[in-house]
Structure formats: structure tokens, C-alpha cells
Write a protein that holds these residues in place. Structure first.
Motif, PDB file in Angstrom:
ATOM      1  N   VAL A 190     -55.527  -1.844  22.906  1.00 37.26           N
ATOM      2  CA  VAL A 190     -55.329  -0.089  22.996  1.00 37.26           C
ATOM      3  C   VAL A 190     -55.497   0.187  24.376  1.00 37.26           C
ATOM      4  O   VAL A 190     -54.835   0.792  24.832  1.00 37.26           O
ATOM      5  CB  VAL A 190     -56.567   0.354  22.237  1.00 37.26           C
ATOM      6  N   GLU A 191     -56.394  -0.257  25.269  1.00 32.85           N
ATOM      7  CA  GLU A 191     -56.303   0.206  26.728  1.00 32.85           C
ATOM      8  C   GLU A 191     -55.339   0.037  27.337  1.00 32.85           C
ATOM      9  O   GLU A 191     -54.792   0.853  28.047  1.00 32.85           O
ATOM     10  CB  GLU A 191     -57.868  -0.536  27.344  1.00 32.85           C
ATOM     11  N   ALA A 192     -54.668  -1.180  27.172  1.00 35.93           N
ATOM     12  CA  ALA A 192     -53.385  -1.557  27.982  1.00 35.93           C
ATOM     13  C   ALA A 192     -52.350  -0.541  27.548  1.00 35.93           C
ATOM     14  O   ALA A 192     -51.453  -0.091  28.489  1.00 35.93           O
ATOM     15  CB  ALA A 192     -53.031  -2.721  27.777  1.00 35.93           C
ATOM     16  N   ILE A 193     -52.320  -0.394  26.376  1.00 32.67           N
ATOM     17  CA  ILE A 193     -51.205   0.801  25.808  1.00 32.67           C
ATOM     18  C   ILE A 193     -51.589   2.044  26.235  1.00 32.67           C
ATOM     19  O   ILE A 193     -50.595   2.644  26.769  1.00 32.67           O
ATOM     20  CB  ILE A 193     -51.149   0.685  24.438  1.00 32.67           C
ATOM     21  N   LYS A 194     -52.779   2.316  26.409  1.00 31.33           N
ATOM     22  CA  LYS A 194     -52.834   3.972  26.945  1.00 31.33           C
ATOM     23  C   LYS A 194     -52.556   3.844  28.314  1.00 31.33           C
ATOM     24  O   LYS A 194     -52.268   4.919  28.944  1.00 31.33           O
ATOM     25  CB  LYS A 194     -54.470   4.162  26.841  1.00 31.33           C
TER      26      LYS A 194
ATOM     27  N   ILE B 168     -46.718   9.454  29.412  1.00 28.43           N
ATOM     28  CA  ILE B 168     -46.394   9.733  27.946  1.00 28.43           C
ATOM     29  C   ILE B 168     -47.649   9.879  27.367  1.00 28.43           C
ATOM     30  O   ILE B 168     -48.584   9.154  27.417  1.00 28.43           O
ATOM     31  CB  ILE B 168     -45.537   8.441  27.286  1.00 28.43           C
ATOM     32  N   SER B 169     -47.697  10.961  26.408  1.00 27.14           N
ATOM     33  CA  SER B 169     -49.035  10.945  25.587  1.00 27.14           C
ATOM     34  C   SER B 169     -48.463  10.553  24.021  1.00 27.14           C
ATOM     35  O   SER B 169     -47.273  10.004  23.888  1.00 27.14           O
ATOM     36  CB  SER B 169     -49.585  12.291  25.782  1.00 27.14           C
ATOM     37  N   PHE B 170     -49.656  10.634  23.252  1.00 28.40           N
ATOM     38  CA  PHE B 170     -49.400  10.057  21.983  1.00 28.40           C
ATOM     39  C   PHE B 170     -49.479  11.382  20.786  1.00 28.40           C
ATOM     40  O   PHE B 170     -50.203  11.932  20.600  1.00 28.40           O
ATOM     41  CB  PHE B 170     -50.450   9.100  21.571  1.00 28.40           C
TER      42      PHE B 170
ATOM     43  N   LYS C 159     -56.988   8.261  16.770  1.00 28.84           N
ATOM     44  CA  LYS C 159     -58.031   8.569  17.674  1.00 28.84           C
ATOM     45  C   LYS C 159     -58.385   7.833  18.742  1.00 28.84           C
ATOM     46  O   LYS C 159     -58.491   8.300  19.989  1.00 28.84           O
ATOM     47  CB  LYS C 159     -59.232   8.545  16.945  1.00 28.84           C
ATOM     48  N   SER C 160     -58.146   6.327  18.707  1.00 31.91           N
ATOM     49  CA  SER C 160     -58.503   5.583  20.041  1.00 31.91           C
ATOM     50  C   SER C 160     -57.265   5.951  21.104  1.00 31.91           C
ATOM     51  O   SER C 160     -57.462   5.501  22.397  1.00 31.91           O
ATOM     52  CB  SER C 160     -58.263   3.926  19.696  1.00 31.91           C
TER      53      SER C 160
END
Lengths: 409, 409, 409, 409
Positions: free
Chosen positions: A90-94, A102-104, A149-150
Motif C-alpha cells: 500500500v505504501e509503495a502504491i501511495k 494522482i489521487s484515489f 481507506k488505506s
């Protein structure tokens, strides 16, 4: 230096009392999310033709959207689809997303396919007559919320494909009630700053009855669920001849419009590029959106925007560039409508005059405005020319291979 | 003596555990109102062809319906239309109706035409941007309620033709809001034992937008108005391919179904004879109606039934005889559905079995049941044969003339 | 002096290798006939709202069209309808028309109404099962040809409303065969320099089956009749979602396109103003027309152009001004298409590029071209502004009265 | 011993002058081919749910059809699809088929997918702008003819999926011309006792334009090709509201009907089980077929019959049993129509009477006739009951496995 087209158009608009800088900043501020599944070639039940260089994982999907963002300055978010896009790290993707600015956007759940889960969705998911299967589908949606959420997403989009192919197969009322109860269970887990976007569709993949076939049913369910649930409009999800702009206005009148899935269609849910078939309809929809927001019916900021098209014979990135441009054009034209005069015509029964006002805006060539806004935001002069001149697809193919296939349909 | 067809069918049904006497009494009890405007030849915008012998006044309309009642035993009420049917002598009309065993079903208002009132409805009535015109339309509806009260009616049907022909002509949201306010004013005058039946229609006579185009909008308005307002379904008022039986189920699920206008169509609001084009759809609608009532979603008695067809090339009385028979047949078939087994199939995902159950009921020739019920109720063996043998149209022409024209469209 | 918009657009187009003078002369040369029945208020089966000042006779109809011609320079012909427009004094009418620079476009026969003829068309005309009625309808068409010959018309338009409302009512094959035989009898009387324009329509005023429902049936009949018979396309006469531009291309491929009835629609044969609902479709149709003519499939000059709309809530003259403008705009945009590059895209499978080329033409604001062409032809700067500023409707009302009613629907 | 239902119905029919033995022999003689791809689970673009026990090769497909033949006595032929069904050992397959009393109906070519051939069909096959690809598609069709010849087939069915997704992508006229030339090349290789069945479809898998979208285009091509080419009607391949029975009558009028693909639909090409949605339409189609044959328009024997449905949520074999039964029922009902009286009604304008005649036939419960015909032919009393009681699917799963997948869509 601005082009002579832009200068002439600006002086014409200013003469009409329009603020060009205001229009430009509205165009620039308008951002449309791109779903992760739009980056590979689509297909039909009869087959699928590869495009080559498709993203092989979530990181590469983000890179594709990052490129679109950089060129067009019209998108700044990705809409993920679970289970296709479960992030391993998750962190790497964020961080990857952040680096690409880019946001989600809203998360999408999938209960219309079997992908290794315990129980089959063949006879439905949230509406299944078997409570165990309903629970599995509820749990899946809760998992999607957790992943969202993450990542910092603020919405859950539910497209419920459930329905039946033959009269008698399903109890229409029970399926509706079970759907409500399942949604209620999901809604309980929805963070308070999230939105539940409930999509409707008249048919496909079910061909006799779909549990949530129209805006009325979606709205009925949302009102039972609570204020965070609103109706999602996908342009292709309507019966022939439906007046979609009226649905938009009617939903805004009730503060019930969650947002849009942009595409275009001639026959059904064709998932063609936005603006390629019925550009005037798209313009009329934006007229209602701007009107509804300006009149205080529903806040502009409360509405979500996403492209949802399928690319069977086009390069997906080229198609997304065309779609983003078409949406910006329709929006810019709708911004030119003289709403005060329009209201006067409406109050005095001047049908001819009202048509003139809309047509005047629609016939105006607003491409100089859209381009100027893009350049001011740091985008390129012509994203499509850039994409082709820079041979980006060829580069992607050489990096990712001829036969890479993105997850999706 | 019952026919051998009836005897054989009875024994088959009894073997399956069905009570034939129960079925017969349900068929007999089912009564469908006939509107006063259905007794003359209809027409299209391209022309109208007279039938001859059309009723010249309200008394003669009642006589025609009285005849239908006597022959078919499937109708016992007339639905009046104001201003076409304003009674000159209320008491005389009531006595006439009583003598024919005809009661007064829901009253219909008319704000879609100009017939000498002060202000034109050209640009709308309850939704007009001019509040004076809205008030006139509200007052008209209140007058209709008054007339209805004097006759013993218990319902007001509002079909609002308002809308627009071109984008921009109307403010969609304002028109909806004004419509709500107008209806609210009417609703205030509604007697507490009355029902407001709010019809919807996607298009015609307006061809771009109609203020109440679909069940969702009608339902939205009704819920704002109060418990006495419910949604009226006219079979012809739907976009192509709409699943009407699903709308019926969805409305019953919410206890929001006011009733029906029966007709049939192939293309749009064709107003053809019920059951002449899509008899299986009619059967499926009755399956939902019976199911919704049996499951306690909405009480059978709370639903109103009316024919609303136009007779361009048929003798209206013959057409009504055919329509009443077709409705009775669809209802009788739906009564044969083994609902317990159907539920088992639905719970176990047995699509094939569910289809077999519906098809078994639909394929059964129920005409012996319908005829037996009619004979037991005092009707004639074959209403159509009787009508033709007795040369009733010829008699009506000789009484009323070749060129008499009933009020209506 | 040409406007700065025109100057800038001209320089842009010339830079792209387009000849602006060539485009202007094509726009100027393009003339669309107006039917005599378009000058009064239209209506629906539910009613009609008067406009006031409607032409009371053929002379006044010509005057209205003369006014349109003078202002717009986009129409120079009237299409008459018999029996509504039988001239009492042929020579006087011809002189009147000549003085207004109006010629006589295709003649229209009427066998869809009863207007005092001996035998009713209730059950059909050219397809009637009664040969006497068929003969009457044939004779009527022959009479229309005679009147047309006396006025200098060169075409007969046959819109056959015949069909049936219920399954079984008509023998589909016999009705088709009788229609062919009737048309054959009419065709025999067609002067050798005339054209027979055979219209098709899927439904209305008949609602189950129409004898000539689609282009395939019309084309089948025309090919049997001979080279002078061709298929007339009315934009509103198609089932939902029909690709009309493909029909146009397919007919031109066979040299079988007689011409057009321009209007627009959202639901059915709504008869709305051309370009008011689907302007992109109108543009695509003109792309096919220009392409078909340039490629030598069918000669541009062999195609007839007419407006056929109904004006329920607009002033008919204002509506015709809007329609003529919309047609000119669509045509002008289609003239801008870079057909050479389009062909390259088509040959190389460049779907994205092909869309860009069409969109580039469609998005261009061609109003400066259309206005310049009009001014060069002697028209006014803005016909609609002129009409309103000069208070022409008010003048017509004072001359012709508030309640004058033009013959028509 | 015949059932009492059969005995009573027989006596009623005989009293009406109908020959029951004649009806029974017609029902028995009527045989419908089953395509090889109908034996596995179908799917949509959103997914596919396995059924288990699907045939793994051509032999097992033949066995499934052999079972259907044995139980229902309503099918005696298979329609193969190339490349899915290329026989490895032609003689073995022929013997297998013979032993199951199955013959080889029309062959189906496939140029809508890529399955390892040299050049992609992404941008079309017979209509491709690249002549090399057109040649490849022509050669494939010729190969299909060769395989068909070796098996004893007498027909080639061409469903051309070619078209375009966006305006401009294809030259509509050129694509039509290339298609004609490709078909001409195929037609040259057609054995003189073969038929070319040319299918049409308005959309899907292409969503803007399809090269052969309607019967008119198919008929235009067939007439250019020669007498052996005729139009194939697939019930699901029509725009909303199309009157399909009229198309059938119009084609028979021209001796141009190749045959049928039976299925049913509510929205588009839904490929649902025949008779499950619009059974009255199916009956009306058979009325036209019988009428066209009896009147000598086109010979009954010249028409081909095939089921073409997709089984997304049903066991395919159960579905085919239901479909075969539904077709037999529609045909049997149509055989009961009193055509002489119908013609009298049509000649005298008795719309009501004509409707009564059709409804009388449709409302008759003909299942006793269909069952009696099946029993007399050696079939079982109830194929569906037999299939379930004998647990045939379970047996197939144990033989072929849970996850076997038939070739197909």
C-alpha cells in the motif's frame, strides 16, 4: 503567446460580458477520474483484440494515468477496481501515486464475476436468495472499503449486475429487499466522510430484469440508506431515447446525484468514447449540471466525475485523451450559456429564443479556451499529437511487450 | 350445463390442488372501469374516421357501459373526464347510473387542451411558469373533485401532459417544483377517502421533455404529497423495452401502486386493445400483482383498474369486449401459477423450473373458466357474438345517427 | 465588410488548403423547399394551439415562403399538398410564385384522410383490399400529377400511411402486392422528366404494421417500378437507434436516394426543428451526402431537399428560419471535412484519426461562413432578428386575423 | 393411450373441420437444427459461469444433440462452426452422426475473432480495407464450404460482424462494396445444390455501424449474388420494436427467406430461449410462414430452421428442450388458424374478427398435440422430466468433468 483564435474569441466573450479568466479557471479546475480498467483493450462477448503495451500491474496503470495527467491536465485521480487492483504494498502504491500527482477516486467492488471466491455469483450477489452468498458479497464490499481507506479514497461505487434472464427466475420484490439489506450492511461500514455511489443499468449482463434498473430504484434504495448514498449516472445505462439530462436535473433537484460515468452510445451500453456519438446531449447535461449548481440545488463539489468507456478498436490512451478533450469542450460550451437570458425566455414562453441561446453556446468553437486552460495549467498544446509524435505506444510495447494484458473486461 | 372443456379443465386443476370455485369467484369479482372517452372512435394527428352511433351525451355513454356490464360482467364503473362529461343534472345522472348498476370510478381532469378557459395551456398548466395559469389549472382540478364528490367517485386521476418540445424551452427543475406546488394545492382539497392517481408518460404530446416522465418522478412527487397519492401505470407510457412488470412489483413493494390504465402497444403510446400485441407481458404483470397482494406488499383492493385504449379502426364497443376478455384471461392464467413451487425454484436457482411453472399457467386455455365465471355472474355466453347477432351497432346508428361524435380525442 | 470572425476563419481555412469562395458558393447554391403545410401551427392528437396570422389560402402561403426566401436565401420552392392546395387559378398562382421567385417542388398526395371523397380510406388506400378504393387512390395521385404539371413541378411524393393496427387485420403480402400494382398504375402517368419519391415510415398513424415501413421495402418497390422511382428519407421515420447516415450511404451506393424530409426527433416522428436534438447526426448525414456525390455514387443534383416539421409551440416562420440555418450549418461543417485525410485514416485503420477529422470540422464555428454566403446572396444579416424587429407575426395577425388557420394537420 | 386432453381437443378440432392427423404429421415433420456452440454455457463480456459436463469435442457435441433428438424428436441436425468444429477424422464423424441419426445442417464461418490466423480481423474481414485480409476471410469461407461438402452439409451461413465503432472509422459505401466482392468470390465456390444464408444484425460487436445491419442490405447483396443467396433472420437481430413477422412476410413475398435463427430477447441480441419473452410474436411469425407457404409465395421446404441461443444461467440441454418445445407449440398454434375465415375478415375490413381468429388459435392449449406427435415419433412423454429424473447432467459431469468447456463464446 495566445493564438489569434483565442484572442478573437476572448474579445467576443468579453464584449458579451463574460469573464474569460473565470471560464479558464473553471475549465482548469475540472478534473475527471480515470478507472484502472480503462487502460487495456476492451472486448465483447465475441472476442477481444489486443493493443500491446498494456499495463501489467497497478504501478503501470498509475504510470499511464500519470502520463494522461501530465499531457492533458484534465485528470488527477484513478478509480481502482477490486480484486483487479489489490495493492501488494500500500505504501509503495501511495508514494507512486503521489509522485505522479494522482489521487484515489472512488473504489469499485466486483460481485459480477467469479474470481476464485468461495461461492459463485452466478445467481446473484447482494440480491442472492442464499444469505451466505449475500454475506460474502457484503464482506467483499467491506474489504474494498478497507483498501480504499488505506489509500485515501473517499467513495465506494457499487454497480450491481444482479438480476435474472427469464421471467420467474427471481422474485423481483425479494431481490430488491435483499439488496437493500445487503447495502445497509455495507453502508454501516462506510466512513462518515465517504460517499456510496449506487449505479443503475437497465440490462446486461442480465437480460430480463436487473435489480437496480433505473434512477428511480437507485434513488429509492439510497434514500432508505442515508445521506451518504447517492445515485450514480452512467451515460450508457439507459433505455432507448431516455432524456438523460432530465434525470440529471431531477436528481440534483433532490440533492441525489452522486456523479457520472462518462461514455457514449448509439444502441445500448456501447461504452464508446464520450462525445463521439451524441455531443449535443453531453452539452445539455453540462447545462443542467451548471444550472443545478448555480441555482443551489446541489453543490458542484459534491459530484464525482469519471470516464467509463471500453476500447475495442482504439488505443486506450488515445481514446482517453479524446474523451477528456470532449468533456472539457462540452463543459466549456455550457459555461458560455447566457443563463439569465435563458431564464427570461423560459419565463416568457419564448421557445425559439431559448433554443437560440443554447445553440449559440454550442456552436461556438471553444477549443481555443480549452487549449489555453491546458497550457496555463502546464499541459501540452495537443496531447494527441504529442502522444503520436513521441511514439508512446511503441515505447510501451517495447517496455511491456506485445501481449501484455491489463486486468479488466 | 358446464361445457366438457370446463369439466376437463376443472378436474385437472382440482387434481393439482387448485380450488376451481375460488378461481371462479376471483374472476367474477374482478371488475375494470371503462372511461367515458373510450366509447367513440379515436384518431391520430393525421385524422379520424367515424364509427357511427357514438354516444352524444353522458347518458348515452352510461348506456353503452351499461350494455358492456350486462354482457360481460367485467365492468361496473365509468371514469369521467372533465370538461367533456360535466353532468347537467347530477341527480338524474346518478339515477341513470344506478339503474344500469354503474358506479363512478376515478375522475379525470384535463389541462392539456384549450376548451374555452381564460388562459391557454399551450406552454403548460400545473408546471406553467406563469402562476396565474398554474392557479387556473389547480382550480380546474378542484372543480373536478367537486363534481366527483357529487357523483360518489373516490379518486382523481391526474395525467399531466406538461413538458417542452425543445432543449432550453423549460427549466426542468422549476417545472418539477411548480408541479409539486400545484399538486400540493390540489391534494389539500382531496377528501380523506379519496386517492390521487398520478400518471407518468415519457413523451407525447411534448417531444423533448415531459414533467412527469417515469415512475420515479411520479413516486417522488407522491411521497412528498402524502399517503393518498400513488403512482398510476398506463401500459403504453414507457420507453422501448421497459420491464413494466418490474415497475409494478417495485411500486407494490413500496405500497405505491395506484392502479392501471390497460392498453397495448408495439411502438409507443399506441393505445391498442389490451392483450392484442404482448399478451405474455400482461400475464406477467398479473403474476406480479397477485404475488404482491398475496405476500402482503400491497392490498389488492387498493388498486384501481381501468381500460384506456383508442379505437381508430375498430368498433369501440367490440374493442372493449375484446379488452375485457383479454384482461380476464390474463388474470385467470396468473391465478393458475403454482406460487409455492415458483418460490422453491427461485430459492434454489432453478431458472428452467421457474420458466416451466409460468409457461404451464400461460399455456393453459382458461377460456372455459372465464366463460363459466361470466355465466355464473349472469353475463352472456359470448359477448361479441351477442353484440353482432343482435346488430347493436346498427341499432345505435339508427338511434344516434351516422355522424354522432362522442367527446374525446 | 466581412466580420473579423469571417476573416480569421477564412485565413485558417485557406491555410488548410480550402477554397473559401468555393465553400461560399456551395452554401449559397444549396436550397431547401418548404412545404405548404409547414406555415400553420401543428398539433397532436391531444390538441392544437393556434399561432395567429396563419395563411388563409395558397397565395398567402406563397407570400410566407417568399418572405423566408428573401430573408434567408436558403429556400426557393414550395411543396404543395393536394387537396389542401388545389389552385383555383393556376396562372395567377404561377405568376404569384414567379414574382416571389418561388418555384414548385414535388407535389404531395393525400390518401390518409377523408376529405369528402366517395370512398373512405379508413382501411387503406393504395393497399386497400377493395380494388375500387385502390382505383380512387390511384386516380387521386394522377390528379396530383396533373396539377403539378400545370404548375411546373417535377416530382410526386407518395407517403403511404396504409397499414394495420392489429395482427391479422391485413394480409401483409397482399397489401404489399396491391401497393405495388397501384404505384405501377400511377407510375405509368408520371411524365418522363418527373421523379416518384417513395417515403417510408415504421409506424403512425398505423400501430401494428405499415405497408412501407423501411428503406428496404421502399427500395424493393422502386426497383420494380423503374428508374424514376427512388426512396425518400424522412429523418423522423425510423425505429429507435437507427443509423440514418448509413441508410443514406447505402441508398446513394445504389443511386436510389430521392431526397430528404428534414426534421429532428428524440422519440419517434416528433417533427421537431431540424438540428434541435441531434445536430451531430445531421452533420454525419451531410458527410455521407457529400462523400457519395464526390465519389460519383449518386449525383448531388438528383437529390431533393425539403423541410417537414410540425410547429406545436413555435411560430412556424421562426422555426423555419431556425431550421434553414441549422441545415446550412450542418452542410457547411460537412464541407470542411478533409476527405482525403479521412480516406487515409480509413485505409490504415486509424479510428482515432478519423474521429479527429470529423470532430475538427464539426467543432468549427461555421456561422461566419453561412452569414457571409447569405449576405452575398442578398439575404439579411440575421433573419430571426429581422423577423422579430420588424414584428412580422404581429403584422400577419393584423392582416389575417388571430384565428386564421392554415390547412394541414 | 392418448390423454383425455388430447381426445377432447381432437374432437373440438375435428368439429371445426381440422384434420388432427394432418396437424400431427406436420408437427412431427418439423425439425430444427441445433448449433454445436449451443451445448456449452454462454457468457457475456462481463464473465461466464461454467455448467459442468460440457462436451469436450465434436463427438461429444454430436452425442448431446443425439440425446436431444431421441428425447424430443424435434431436431435431427447439427450446425457446425469452423474453426471450432474442424473434424479430425471426417469419416468417423460422419459415422458417429449417422449412428445418432444426425445430419449436418448449414456450416458457419468465423471471421469475427482471431484464432491464430495470419492477419487480424480487428478492423474487419470481408469488408476490410486491406485486400489481403479480405482474401484471407474469403479463403476461410471456402475452406468451410470444403469441410461442409465432406460432411454432406448443403449450406453456408455467413454472419458478418464487420462494421465500425465510431463515425468516420469506415467508409460505409466502400465497406459494402468490398463485402459484396468478397461474397461474390465465396459464392463462386458454392456448390450448385447449396444455399448461402446471409445474416444481418444492427449492432454488436460493432457499436456505430454494421456492414449488413438490416434485411434490406442483406437482400440487396443476395440479389446481386444470385438465386442461391438468401436472407437469414435471427430473431434477436433487430432494432427495438421491429415488426419481425412483417420482415418474414416481405422476404417470402420475394422468395428471399433463407431461414431462421430462433431465440428471444427483451432488449437486444439477448439470445434468450425462444418463446420465453414474446411467445405471441413467435406465433405471428409462424402464421406468416404458413401463410406464405400455403399461398405459394415461397416453398416451406426451402426454409432452414435453427436455434441460436446463449445459456448463461441455464443448463444448455434443458434450455434446448424448452426451446424446441416452445417452437413446436408456436407452430402447432399457427396451424390451427382458420386461414379461410381470416382472409374473409381481411377482405371485409373486419379487424375485430381477424383478431378473434388469431387469438382463438393462440389461446388454444396445443400441448396435447405436441406431446402426441412426439410420442408417435418415438420421443418421450416429457423430455425435461426425463432429463432430470435420469440425472443426465450429473452423468455428463462425471464423464466429462466439472470444468470441461465447450468451444464457443
Amino acid at each position: 503567446m495566445p493564438s489569434s483564435e483565442f484572442q478573437l474569441l476572448s474579445s467576443i466573450l468579453e464584449n458579451k460580458g463574460k469573464s474569460v479568466s473565470d471560464i479558464l479557471s473553471k475549465i482548469s479546475a475540472f478534473q475527471i477520474a480515470v478507472p484502472s480498467w480503462a487502460l487495456g483493450a476492451g472486448g465483447t462477448r465475441f472476442g477481444r483484440f489486443s493493443i500491446g503495451g498494456e499495463p501489467r500491474n497497478l504501478e503501470e496503470k498509475l504510470e499511464d494515468i500519470g502520463l494522461l495527467a501530465k499531457l492533458t491536465k484534465k485528470t488527477d485521480a484513478v478509480s481502482l477496481h477490486i480484486p483487479w487492483d489489490i495493492p501488494e504494498d500500500v505504501e509503495a502504491i501511495k508514494q507512486k501515486a503521489q509522485s505522479l500527482e494522482i489521487s484515489f477516486d472512488a473504489m469499485n467492488s466486483n460481485t459480477f464475476q467469479d474470481y476464485g471466491q468461495d461461492l459463485t455469483y452466478k445467481m446473484g450477489s447482494l440480491s442472492n436468495s442464499d444469505s451466505t452468498i449475500r454475506q460474502q458479497a457484503v464482506d467483499h464490499n467491506k474489504q474494498v472499503i478497507e483498501i480504499g481507506k488505506s489509500l485515501g479514497s473517499k467513495g465506494l461505487t457499487v454497480w450491481l449486475a444482479d438480476g435474472s434472464n427469464f421471467p420467474g427466475q427471481a422474485s423481483i420484490r425479494k431481490a430488491l429487499q435483499w439488496t437493500y439489506e445487503s447495502l445497509q450492511a455495507i453502508y454501516k461500514d462506510l466512513p462518515s466522510d465517504w460517499k456510496l455511489l449506487l449505479e443503475y443499468k437497465p440490462y446486461e449482463p442480465n437480460f430480463y430484469h436487473t435489480v437496480i434498473p433505473d434512477w428511480g430504484t437507485s434513488s429509492f434504495l439510497c434514500k432508505q440508506l442515508g445521506d451518504q448514498a447517492k445515485v450514480l449516472v452512467d451515460l450508457g445505462h439507459h433505455l432507448p431515447n431516455t432524456n438523460i439530462e432530465q434525470i440529471v436535473a431531477t436528481l440534483m433537484h433532490q440533492d441525489m446525484l452522486a456523479g457520472f460515468h462518462f461514455n457514449d452510445s448509439k444502441y445500448g451500453d456501447d461504452d464508446l468514447s464520450t462525445g463521439s456519438i451524441k455531443p449535443y446531449q453531453l452539452f445539455l447535461i453540462f447545462c443542467e449540471l451548471i444550472g443545478g449548481a448555480e441555482d443551489g440545488a446541489q453543490a458542484w463539489e459534491s459530484i464525482s466525475w469519471m470516464i467509463d468507456a471500453s476500447h475495442n478498436t482504439k488505443d486506450p490512451l488515445e481514446d482517453l485523451i479524446q474523451a477528456l478533450e470532449a468533456i472539457a469542450i462540452a463543459y466549456a460550451k455550457a459555461l458560455l450559456v447566457d443563463r439569465e437570458k435563458l431564464t427570461q425566455c423560459q419565463m416568457s414562453g419564448d421557445t425559439v429564443g431559448a433554443q437560440e441561446i443554447l445553440q449559440d453556446a454550442f456552436l461556438t468553437d471553444v477549443r481555443p479556451l480549452v487549449k489555453e486552460a491546458r497550457l496555463q495549467s502546464g499541459g501540452v498544446e495537443s496531447p494527441l499529437d504529442y502522444y503520436r509524435t513521441e511514439k508512446i505506444r511503441e515505447k510501451l510495447i517495447s517496455q511491456r511487450g506485445k501481449n501484455s494484458q491489463a486486468t479488466g473486461l
